[in-house]
Design a protein around this motif. Structure first.
Motif, PDB file in Angstrom:
ATOM      1  N   PRO A 149       0.807  -1.231   0.000  1.00  0.00           N
ATOM      2  CA  PRO A 149       0.000   0.000   0.000  1.00  0.00           C
ATOM      3  C   PRO A 149       0.836   1.276   0.000  1.00  0.00           C
ATOM      4  CG  PRO A 149      -0.022  -1.025   2.163  1.00  0.00           C
ATOM      5  CD  PRO A 149       0.645  -1.993   1.242  1.00  0.00           C
ATOM      6  N   GLN A 150       2.092   1.173   0.377  1.00  0.00           N
ATOM      7  CA  GLN A 150       2.959   2.346   0.334  1.00  0.00           C
ATOM      8  C   GLN A 150       3.319   2.733  -1.103  1.00  0.00           C
ATOM      9  OE1 GLN A 150       2.732   3.733   3.205  1.00  0.00           O
ATOM     10  NE2 GLN A 150       4.739   3.567   4.165  1.00  0.00           N
ATOM     11  N   GLN A 151       3.215   1.768  -2.005  1.00  0.00           N
ATOM     12  CA  GLN A 151       3.589   1.998  -3.398  1.00  0.00           C
ATOM     13  C   GLN A 151       2.383   1.976  -4.350  1.00  0.00           C
ATOM     14  OE1 GLN A 151       6.535   2.817  -4.427  1.00  0.00           O
ATOM     15  NE2 GLN A 151       7.840   2.332  -2.671  1.00  0.00           N
ATOM     16  N   VAL A 152       1.378   1.177  -4.031  1.00  0.00           N
ATOM     17  CA  VAL A 152       0.233   0.991  -4.925  1.00  0.00           C
ATOM     18  C   VAL A 152      -1.047   1.405  -4.211  1.00  0.00           C
ATOM     19  CG1 VAL A 152      -1.081  -0.647  -6.317  1.00  0.00           C
ATOM     20  CG2 VAL A 152       1.396  -0.919  -6.087  1.00  0.00           C
ATOM     21  N   GLN A 153      -1.749   2.368  -4.797  1.00  0.00           N
ATOM     22  CA  GLN A 153      -3.024   2.804  -4.226  1.00  0.00           C
ATOM     23  C   GLN A 153      -4.150   1.860  -4.618  1.00  0.00           C
ATOM     24  OE1 GLN A 153      -4.370   7.095  -4.177  1.00  0.00           O
ATOM     25  NE2 GLN A 153      -5.864   6.320  -5.643  1.00  0.00           N
ATOM     26  N   SER A 154      -4.210   1.485  -5.900  1.00  0.00           N
ATOM     27  CA  SER A 154      -5.218   0.547  -6.381  1.00  0.00           C
ATOM     28  C   SER A 154      -4.712  -0.144  -7.633  1.00  0.00           C
ATOM     29  CB  SER A 154      -6.557   1.250  -6.650  1.00  0.00           C
ATOM     30  OG  SER A 154      -6.393   2.291  -7.582  1.00  0.00           O
ATOM     31  N   TYR A 155      -5.369  -1.230  -8.016  1.00  0.00           N
ATOM     32  CA  TYR A 155      -4.929  -2.041  -9.150  1.00  0.00           C
ATOM     33  C   TYR A 155      -6.149  -2.606  -9.859  1.00  0.00           C
ATOM     34  CZ  TYR A 155      -5.960  -5.826  -5.888  1.00  0.00           C
ATOM     35  OH  TYR A 155      -6.593  -6.667  -5.003  1.00  0.00           O
ATOM     36  N   ARG A 156      -5.932  -3.045 -11.093  1.00  0.00           N
ATOM     37  CA  ARG A 156      -6.990  -3.660 -11.892  1.00  0.00           C
ATOM     38  C   ARG A 156      -6.401  -4.771 -12.737  1.00  0.00           C
ATOM     39  NH1 ARG A 156      -9.552  -3.212 -16.975  1.00  0.00           N
ATOM     40  NH2 ARG A 156      -7.955  -1.807 -17.787  1.00  0.00           N
ATOM     41  N   LEU A 157      -6.877  -5.987 -12.545  1.00  0.00           N
ATOM     42  CA  LEU A 157      -6.466  -7.123 -13.377  1.00  0.00           C
ATOM     43  C   LEU A 157      -7.188  -7.020 -14.713  1.00  0.00           C
ATOM     44  CD1 LEU A 157      -5.086  -9.867 -13.858  1.00  0.00           C
ATOM     45  CD2 LEU A 157      -7.004 -10.951 -12.660  1.00  0.00           C
ATOM     46  N   ILE A 158      -6.441  -7.054 -15.800  1.00  0.00           N
ATOM     47  CA  ILE A 158      -7.015  -6.912 -17.131  1.00  0.00           C
ATOM     48  C   ILE A 158      -7.395  -8.297 -17.654  1.00  0.00           C
ATOM     49  CG2 ILE A 158      -6.611  -6.113 -19.490  1.00  0.00           C
ATOM     50  CD1 ILE A 158      -4.619  -4.096 -18.327  1.00  0.00           C
ATOM     51  N   GLY A 159      -8.696  -8.539 -17.779  1.00  0.00           N
ATOM     52  CA  GLY A 159      -9.163  -9.855 -18.188  1.00  0.00           C
ATOM     53  C   GLY A 159      -9.251 -10.817 -17.010  1.00  0.00           C
ATOM     54  N   TYR A 160      -9.341 -12.107 -17.308  1.00  0.00           N
ATOM     55  CA  TYR A 160      -9.424 -13.174 -16.298  1.00  0.00           C
ATOM     56  C   TYR A 160     -10.661 -13.035 -15.408  1.00  0.00           C
ATOM     57  CZ  TYR A 160      -4.596 -14.489 -17.427  1.00  0.00           C
ATOM     58  OH  TYR A 160      -3.453 -14.896 -18.070  1.00  0.00           O
ATOM     59  N   GLU A 161     -11.718 -12.383 -15.903  1.00  0.00           N
ATOM     60  CA  GLU A 161     -12.891 -12.150 -15.064  1.00  0.00           C
ATOM     61  C   GLU A 161     -13.526 -13.442 -14.554  1.00  0.00           C
ATOM     62  OE1 GLU A 161     -12.445  -8.361 -17.393  1.00  0.00           O
ATOM     63  OE2 GLU A 161     -12.353 -10.504 -17.886  1.00  0.00           O
ATOM     64  N   ASN A 162     -13.523 -14.487 -15.370  1.00  0.00           N
ATOM     65  CA  ASN A 162     -14.138 -15.738 -14.916  1.00  0.00           C
ATOM     66  C   ASN A 162     -13.100 -16.722 -14.380  1.00  0.00           C
ATOM     67  OD1 ASN A 162     -12.927 -16.400 -17.299  1.00  0.00           O
ATOM     68  ND2 ASN A 162     -14.750 -17.212 -18.296  1.00  0.00           N
ATOM     69  N   ARG A 163     -11.921 -16.216 -14.044  1.00  0.00           N
ATOM     70  CA  ARG A 163     -10.866 -17.053 -13.447  1.00  0.00           C
ATOM     71  C   ARG A 163     -10.482 -16.571 -12.048  1.00  0.00           C
ATOM     72  NH1 ARG A 163      -8.989 -21.832 -16.018  1.00  0.00           N
ATOM     73  NH2 ARG A 163      -9.439 -21.672 -18.234  1.00  0.00           N
TER      74      ARG A 163
END
Length: 590
Positions: A421-435
């Motif tokens: 959390p000191q380096q990354v505020q938020s993230y998003r996985l691109i694809g893999y929605e049903n995995r």
């Protein structure tokens, strides 16, 4: 899970009646059945009813002799008061074959009727991954995916229909993983090499893009264990099209030619019922196998569940210890009798996978293609899923990438990232929605996940929003009973920790690999070729999916990125370049 039916593409639409001739033209009989609009269908019903009202039988409409007999008219039709109201209003009852004036009125009514859509393709609804706050969700867990059916299906829409695909037909991870990237071969005790890279996100320069790569260990083809293969071929009536059963036969011929003499092949077919047309036969006896394959003909309904049961039974009877035991299903997915619901089929396959028999699904055809069903079944069956749109794709799947697609080197491969959390505020996985998996699934060896084949590569991308320099505490609402704190390691120059868990073949206990990923200020222009190529393909998928996160990205930008990356010259990247160009023209032909 909700489904979306896809409207009939332009090439499959039937023309409404245009001519206003006194004698209407009947639709021509085509192979596989009549194809007609709803209007023509209603007209035929009217004419048929008129013939019977006049008193003719089905022998003749000549003069009143022995060639005809009077038929008592049926009782007057009484509508069912409980039936739902109809949106289609039929013209007044016709007592005989219409004359010129009546036919003209009929066609005026017909042209105003809606066209019946005989296209029943289905795609599962995909809800795009959103950004997730690290303070609330520091762990991201998912199963690997080596399927690539979505890419060749997208290609079908672009090259055969000349239109952009429906958004739910686009699974971005399958587009990205259609290509093999130049990752190093593994050198340690594990059959994997892990590759990580961080650089500027090209479609949002204020964000970063994380590239994760996995390279599976290649195997010596001469040292591979023998294969016990069971071809399960759909020969129902829906397969009676040139791009279905005939293409299945040509595709499996390529596979048979690529097998070793020590391999064995059996063949099961299903339509109204399932049956074995070829017992387990040495691959060296190609004449016998080819004869059984060439004799297949399509017709009847589709008992897919019964076929799957029989195929697994034959695979089990001929099981090769330490060998490659696999059922290869070729179908358009249109199961309609017996065990046919997706849920029932998935539960059945989940039981069958306990026998260490793998499943490969190859989809064929169009019009009634059931993409979501086949993907769910393949995921449940320790298998992989391909869409064969032409013979070149069959050559890629069954010849060029045979070992990767048929020989598994690791089971239940899962990935889990822990973000700092000191380096990354938020993230998003691109694809893999049903995995996606829950955080607890990562350490649960009973939880199923994807398999990795020999020499396979797996690639995943995350879009990352960096933590602002002045933000050192959580922005989430304070909790009453617990409090989030950071450890001393959070002050290190680490974005996250990359963890991978897998089961070696023959083992029920998983092994863990992990490595930290450090912060980088690298620009997109200075990133590696693998990074730029995977980002370009992901951007292509985002535009096709009409992603809310694509920003001002355009297909023309993607063309420039691809040319700048200078991919290795091969048929796959040349094909992608053509698809990009086609999508550019279809989206904005100017």
């Amino acid at each position: 899970m909700s489904k979306r039916n896809v409207k009939c593409p332009n090439q499959l639409k039937t023309e409404s009646a245009k001519s206003r001739s006194p004698t209407p033209s009947f639709p021509k009989r085509e192979k596989g059945g009549f194809k007609m609009s709803g209007a023509l269908f209603i007209l035929l019903v009217i004419l048929f009813n008129g013939c019977h009202e006049k008193g003719y039988n089905n022998k003749s409409q000549g003069d009143q002799s022995d060639d005809y007999s009077y038929v008592t008219p049926p009782p007057t039709y009484q509508p069912d008061p409980n039936a739902p109201p109809s949106d289609i209003k039929l013209p007044p009852e016709i007592k005989a074959i219409p004359d010129e004036e009546e036919a003209d009125e009929i066609f005026m009514i017909i042209e105003e009727l809606p066209e019946i859509n005989f296209n029943t393709e289905e795609y599962d609804r995909i809800y795009e991954n959103d950004f997730v706050a690290v303070w609330d969700n520091p762990l991201s867990t998912f199963s690997i995916d080596v399927d690539n059916a979505s890419y060749s299906n997208v290609r079908r829409f672009l090259t055969q229909y000349h239109e952009l695909p429906p958004p739910d037909a686009v699974r971005i991870e399958e587009l990205v993983n259609y290509f093999s990237y130049e990752y190093p071969q593994p050198k340690g005790e594990h059959p994997f090499a892990l590759v990580t890279e961080v650089a500027q996100c090209p479609w949002n320069p204020e964000h970063q893009l994380l590239h994760l790569g996995i390279q599976g260990k290649s195997l010596d083809y001469e040292q591979l264990s023998p294969s016990n293969l069971v071809f399960l071929v759909d020969v129902s009536g829906s397969m009676d099209e040139p791009n279905k059963l005939p293409l299945v036969q040509k595709s499996l011929r390529l596979l048979i030619d690529a097998l070793k003499p020590t391999d064995r092949v059996a063949m099961v077919v299903y339509a109204g019922a399932a049956g074995m047309v070829l017992p387990s036969t040495p691959a060296s006896d190609k004449d016998t196998i080819f004869k059984a394959l060439d004799n297949l003909q399509a017709g009847g309904s589709t008992a897919g569940g019964a076929g799957i049961q029989l195929a697994y039974q034959i695979a089990k009877e001929n099981f090769i210890a330490d060998g490659n035991n696999r059922v290869i299903l070729a179908t358009d997915g249109d199961f309609n009798i017996g065990t046919s619901s997706t849920g029932d089929l998935v539960r059945m396959i989940e039981e069958k996978r306990k026998q260490d028999i793998y499943l490969t699904i190859c989809g064929f055809g169009m019009g009634n293609y059931k993409d979501g069903r086949m993907e769910q079944i393949s995921n449940a069956g320790n298998g992989n899923y391909f869409y064969i749109d032409h013979i070149q794709e069959a050559e890629k799947v069954f010849v060029r990438e045979l070992r990767a697609n048929l020989f598994t080197i690791a089971k239940d491969v899962k990935i889990q990232l822990e973000f700092n959390p000191q380096q990354v505020q938020s993230y998003r996985l691109i694809g893999y929605e049903n995995r996606l998996l829950s955080r607890e699934d990562f350490d649960d060896d009973l939880k199923d996940a994807g398999e990795l084949g020999a020499g396979h590569t797996v690639t995943a991308l995350y879009e990352i929003i960096p933590t602002p320099p002045d933000q050192e505490v959580s922005t989430a609402t304070a909790l009453r009973y617990q409090q989030s704190i950071v450890t001393d390691q959070a002050n290190a120059n680490e974005l996250l920790t990359f963890k991978l868990r897998y089961k070696p073949i023959g083992s029920k206990q998983s092994l863990l690999i992990e490595q930290p990923v450090r912060y980088s200020e690298n620009t997109f222009a200075k990133s590696s070729q693998n990074f730029r190529l995977s980002a370009t393909v992901a951007g292509f998928g985002m535009l096709l999916r009409q992603s809310q996160y694509s920003g001002t990205l355009t297909f023309k930008q993607l063309e420039a990125w691809l040319h700048g990356a200078k991919p290795t010259v091969n048929t796959d990247w040349q094909d992608f370049e053509q698809l990009l160009r086609t999508a550019t023209l279809l989206n904005d032909p100017r």
